[in-house]
Design a protein around this motif. Sequence first.
Motif, short mmCIF file in Angstrom:
data_model
loop_
_atom_site.label_atom_id
_atom_site.label_comp_id
_atom_site.label_asym_id
_atom_site.label_seq_id
_atom_site.Cartn_x
_atom_site.Cartn_y
_atom_site.Cartn_z
N TYR A 17 0.83 -1.19 0.00
CA TYR A 17 0.00 0.00 0.00
C TYR A 17 0.88 1.25 0.00
CZ TYR A 17 -3.69 3.22 1.32
OH TYR A 17 -4.58 4.26 1.35
N GLY A 18 0.79 2.03 -1.05
CA GLY A 18 1.57 3.26 -1.15
C GLY A 18 2.87 3.12 -1.91
N THR A 19 3.29 1.92 -2.24
CA THR A 19 4.55 1.72 -2.94
C THR A 19 4.50 2.33 -4.34
OG1 THR A 19 4.90 -0.33 -1.74
CG2 THR A 19 6.20 0.00 -3.73
N ARG A 20 3.39 2.15 -5.04
CA ARG A 20 3.26 2.71 -6.38
C ARG A 20 3.34 4.24 -6.35
NH1 ARG A 20 -2.05 3.19 -9.80
NH2 ARG A 20 -2.32 4.54 -8.02
N ASP A 21 2.67 4.84 -5.38
CA ASP A 21 2.71 6.29 -5.26
C ASP A 21 4.11 6.78 -4.95
OD1 ASP A 21 0.02 6.42 -5.77
OD2 ASP A 21 -0.56 6.54 -3.66
N PHE A 22 4.84 6.05 -4.11
CA PHE A 22 6.22 6.39 -3.79
C PHE A 22 7.08 6.35 -5.05
CE2 PHE A 22 10.53 5.10 -2.65
CZ PHE A 22 10.87 6.05 -1.71
N VAL A 24 6.05 6.55 -8.21
CA VAL A 24 5.60 7.60 -9.12
C VAL A 24 6.19 8.94 -8.71
CG1 VAL A 24 3.57 8.96 -9.79
CG2 VAL A 24 3.50 6.48 -9.91
N GLN A 25 6.15 9.27 -7.42
CA GLN A 25 6.68 10.56 -6.96
C GLN A 25 8.17 10.66 -7.27
OE1 GLN A 25 4.18 12.97 -4.24
NE2 GLN A 25 4.94 13.19 -6.20
N THR A 28 8.77 10.72 -11.33
CA THR A 28 8.37 11.99 -11.94
C THR A 28 9.29 13.13 -11.48
OG1 THR A 28 6.70 12.35 -10.21
CG2 THR A 28 5.96 11.36 -12.30
N ALA A 29 9.78 13.06 -10.24
CA ALA A 29 10.71 14.07 -9.76
C ALA A 29 12.02 14.02 -10.55
CB ALA A 29 10.98 13.89 -8.27
N VAL A 30 12.48 12.82 -10.87
CA VAL A 30 13.72 12.68 -11.65
C VAL A 30 13.51 13.25 -13.06
CG1 VAL A 30 15.25 10.99 -12.75
CG2 VAL A 30 14.63 10.75 -10.33
N ILE A 31 12.39 12.93 -13.68
CA ILE A 31 12.10 13.46 -15.03
C ILE A 31 12.06 14.98 -15.01
CG2 ILE A 31 10.32 13.62 -16.82
CD1 ILE A 31 9.62 10.67 -16.13
N TRP A 84 -0.69 15.49 -8.72
CA TRP A 84 -1.89 14.73 -8.36
C TRP A 84 -1.62 13.86 -7.13
CZ3 TRP A 84 -6.72 14.13 -7.83
CH2 TRP A 84 -7.25 12.88 -7.51
N VAL A 85 -0.52 13.11 -7.15
CA VAL A 85 -0.22 12.22 -6.03
C VAL A 85 -0.01 13.02 -4.76
CG1 VAL A 85 1.46 10.56 -5.12
CG2 VAL A 85 0.72 10.39 -7.49
N GLY A 86 0.73 14.11 -4.84
CA GLY A 86 1.01 14.91 -3.65
C GLY A 86 -0.22 15.59 -3.09
#
Length: 126
Positions: A17-22, A24-25, A28-31, A84-86
């Motif tokens: 739970y929450g691993t995907r969001d972690f 993604v964050q 996307t931050a690296v990009i 969105w995630v944040g």
Amino acid sequence: MTKERIGRKRLVVGAHYGTRDFIVQRSTAVIMAVYTLALVLYAVFVANLDFETWRAFFAFTIGTLPVGQMLATLAFLSLAWHAWVGVRDIWMDYAHSDGLRLFLEVLTALWLVAAVVFFAKILWSL
């Protein structure tokens, strides 16, 4: 014997739970960081920063492939997904009323979709 409900009851879907969001964050931050670095380097090393120079940066092509527009779109989509995630996590943590949280999440999603559409309209009309 009655069960006493203490605190908010939260459905935990699985062990991750929450691993995907972690992920993604972070991705996307690296990009966004790499794209920001490219923008800064371009601004530092190009002598004349006028409209045509910036336009050339975003309209960069390799053959017929619009690489500049594709990279800018990737960076902006990363920004929207990151936001969105944040923001969704903020609403989940601090908006305790389900109706208020749903309203804020829908408003956030609509705003982000509108921003992406507006961005695409501007960038892809170059």
